[in-house]
Design an enzyme around this catalytic site. Structure first.
Site, mmCIF file in Angstrom:
data_model
loop_
_atom_site.group_PDB
_atom_site.id
_atom_site.type_symbol
_atom_site.label_atom_id
_atom_site.label_comp_id
_atom_site.label_asym_id
_atom_site.label_seq_id
_atom_site.Cartn_x
_atom_site.Cartn_y
_atom_site.Cartn_z
ATOM 1 N N SER A 15 0.836 -1.201 0.000
ATOM 2 C CA SER A 15 0.000 0.000 0.000
ATOM 3 C C SER A 15 0.869 1.248 0.000
ATOM 4 O O SER A 15 2.083 1.186 0.216
ATOM 5 C CB SER A 15 -0.931 0.018 1.219
ATOM 6 O OG SER A 15 -0.179 0.080 2.415
ATOM 7 N N ASP A 60 7.631 -9.682 8.532
ATOM 8 C CA ASP A 60 7.773 -8.709 9.608
ATOM 9 C C ASP A 60 9.198 -8.167 9.515
ATOM 10 O O ASP A 60 10.165 -8.900 9.755
ATOM 11 C CB ASP A 60 7.536 -9.390 10.957
ATOM 12 C CG ASP A 60 7.796 -8.484 12.137
ATOM 13 O OD1 ASP A 60 8.216 -7.320 11.947
ATOM 14 O OD2 ASP A 60 7.617 -8.947 13.288
ATOM 15 N N VAL A 61 9.342 -6.903 9.150
ATOM 16 C CA VAL A 61 10.679 -6.352 8.897
ATOM 17 C C VAL A 61 11.554 -6.307 10.149
ATOM 18 O O VAL A 61 12.772 -6.150 10.047
ATOM 19 C CB VAL A 61 10.607 -4.944 8.263
ATOM 20 C CG1 VAL A 61 10.025 -5.019 6.872
ATOM 21 C CG2 VAL A 61 9.850 -3.967 9.141
ATOM 22 N N CYS A 87 9.853 1.006 2.532
ATOM 23 C CA CYS A 87 8.694 1.880 2.767
ATOM 24 C C CYS A 87 7.886 1.460 3.983
ATOM 25 O O CYS A 87 6.933 2.165 4.357
ATOM 26 C CB CYS A 87 7.777 1.891 1.553
ATOM 27 S SG CYS A 87 8.508 2.609 0.063
ATOM 28 N N SER A 149 11.509 11.133 6.373
ATOM 29 C CA SER A 149 10.334 12.006 6.401
ATOM 30 C C SER A 149 10.775 13.422 6.729
ATOM 31 O O SER A 149 11.813 13.626 7.383
ATOM 32 C CB SER A 149 9.343 11.527 7.473
ATOM 33 O OG SER A 149 8.336 12.501 7.714
ATOM 34 N N TYR A 162 8.128 9.125 16.055
ATOM 35 C CA TYR A 162 8.193 9.074 14.594
ATOM 36 C C TYR A 162 9.384 9.879 14.079
ATOM 37 O O TYR A 162 10.148 9.407 13.224
ATOM 38 C CB TYR A 162 6.886 9.616 14.021
ATOM 39 C CG TYR A 162 6.772 9.510 12.526
ATOM 40 C CD1 TYR A 162 6.590 8.274 11.907
ATOM 41 C CD2 TYR A 162 6.826 10.645 11.714
ATOM 42 C CE1 TYR A 162 6.476 8.167 10.524
ATOM 43 C CE2 TYR A 162 6.703 10.550 10.342
ATOM 44 C CZ TYR A 162 6.537 9.313 9.753
ATOM 45 O OH TYR A 162 6.423 9.216 8.382
ATOM 46 N N LYS A 166 12.630 8.488 11.951
ATOM 47 C CA LYS A 166 12.939 8.979 10.614
ATOM 48 C C LYS A 166 14.248 9.779 10.596
ATOM 49 O O LYS A 166 14.959 9.797 9.578
ATOM 50 C CB LYS A 166 11.788 9.837 10.088
ATOM 51 C CG LYS A 166 10.488 9.041 9.871
ATOM 52 C CD LYS A 166 10.682 7.908 8.879
ATOM 53 C CE LYS A 166 9.378 7.213 8.531
ATOM 54 N NZ LYS A 166 9.530 6.171 7.491
ATOM 55 N N PHE A 195 1.870 13.187 1.941
ATOM 56 C CA PHE A 195 1.459 12.367 0.799
ATOM 57 C C PHE A 195 0.160 11.644 1.111
ATOM 58 O O PHE A 195 -0.103 11.283 2.268
ATOM 59 C CB PHE A 195 2.550 11.346 0.448
ATOM 60 C CG PHE A 195 3.566 11.874 -0.518
ATOM 61 C CD1 PHE A 195 3.639 11.387 -1.811
ATOM 62 C CD2 PHE A 195 4.450 12.875 -0.138
ATOM 63 C CE1 PHE A 195 4.563 11.888 -2.715
ATOM 64 C CE2 PHE A 195 5.377 13.387 -1.023
ATOM 65 C CZ PHE A 195 5.440 12.888 -2.323
ATOM 66 N N THR A 197 -1.512 8.757 1.527
ATOM 67 C CA THR A 197 -1.256 7.349 1.800
ATOM 68 C C THR A 197 -2.316 6.842 2.781
ATOM 69 O O THR A 197 -3.131 7.627 3.294
ATOM 70 C CB THR A 197 0.139 7.164 2.418
ATOM 71 O OG1 THR A 197 0.153 7.748 3.730
ATOM 72 C CG2 THR A 197 1.219 7.820 1.561
#
Length: 256
Positions: A15, A60-61, A87, A149, A162, A166, A195, A197
């Site tokens: 996505s 799962d990263v 991403c 970001s 966050y 980032k 963006f 998303t």
């Protein structure tokens, strides 16, 4: 590197920015493997674009063994792995101190674990694989694009976790690029602005329009396809290395 020669892993590829990147690669003749945990969206995308060019591996990263195993499977299936686009991420907001008191430490840890540790995990495994590739005429064996970001630089109130995650992605770009230069793998980062998303899916259209109008020009939310186009620019220009590019329409975020 031409898009038709790309054999990529895209984390968070089911996505948003990741999906747009998968679409762009495949529509231009390349192959992409989706590392995500959203079975429904990933299966739908794979069926739409074609199973010969798209793989989906539930991943799962943050899981080292899972990322390693699935990366090996992708390289074996495609015959090569030369691109990683990271991403995958979460954007759970939360003030450090709210009316209920200090935020639970688990909130901070989760965001850092998924966004920063997850990115690093995919980088280390993919690069070890790319290192064994035959170099092209420029000596290049692979390209890695990570997603930072603008919150790394102008984080708003409630974005401490966050922004930290980032900011970490932005800061590790150059040292990793310098390290990987010895075996011909380039490392870049993109810092998107606002963006359109899935992170905005719960907002009413009026709210999204208002957010978009914060961007000086173009005066709207970014389109994920525009992120994918920048990925293409990075892949095709061998002098882009060790740098972060803001993709934000000149926006500079206010405190809240």
């Amino acid at each position: 590197m031409r898009l038709r020669d790309v054999q990529a892993i895209v984390t968070g590829g089911a996505s948003g920015l990741g999906e747009a990147t998968v679409r762009h690669i495949v529509e231009n003749g390349g192959k992409a493997a989706i590392f995500d945990i959203n079975d429904e969206k990933a299966d739908r995308l794979m069926n739409e674009l074609g199973k010969e060019q798209v793989l989906y591996m539930k991943t799962d990263v943050t899981n080292g063994g899972q990322v390693e195993d699935n990366t090996t499977k992708v390289a074996d299936t495609f015959g090569n792995l030369n691109v990683l686009v990271n991403c995958a991420g979460v954007a759970t907001p939360g003030k450090v101190i709210s009316r209920k008191g200090p935020v639970d430490l688990s909130h901070f840890k989760k965001v850092i674990q998924v966004n920063l540790v997850g990115t690093f995990n995919a980088v280390r495994i993919a690069a070890a694989n790319m290192k064994e590739n035959e170099p092209n005429k420029d000596g290049e064996r692979g390209v890695i694009v990570n997603t930072s970001s603008i919150a790394a630089f102008e984080g708003q109130i409630g974005q401490a976790a966050y922004s930290a995650s980032k900011g970490g992605i932005a800061s590790m770009t150059l040292p990793i690029a310098r390290e990987f230069a010895s075996f011909g793998v380039r490392v870049m980062a993109i810092a998107p602005g606002l963006f359109e998303t899935p992170m905005f899916d719960t907002l009413p259209e009026a709210a999204k329009k208002s957010l978009g109008e914060m961007t000086p020009f173009p005066n709207r939310l970014g389109n994920p396809a525009e992120y994918a186009k920048l990925v293409e620019s990075i892949l095709t220009n061998p002098m882009l290395n060790g740098e972060l590019i803001r993709l934000d329409g000149a926006i500079r975020m206010q405190p809240k």
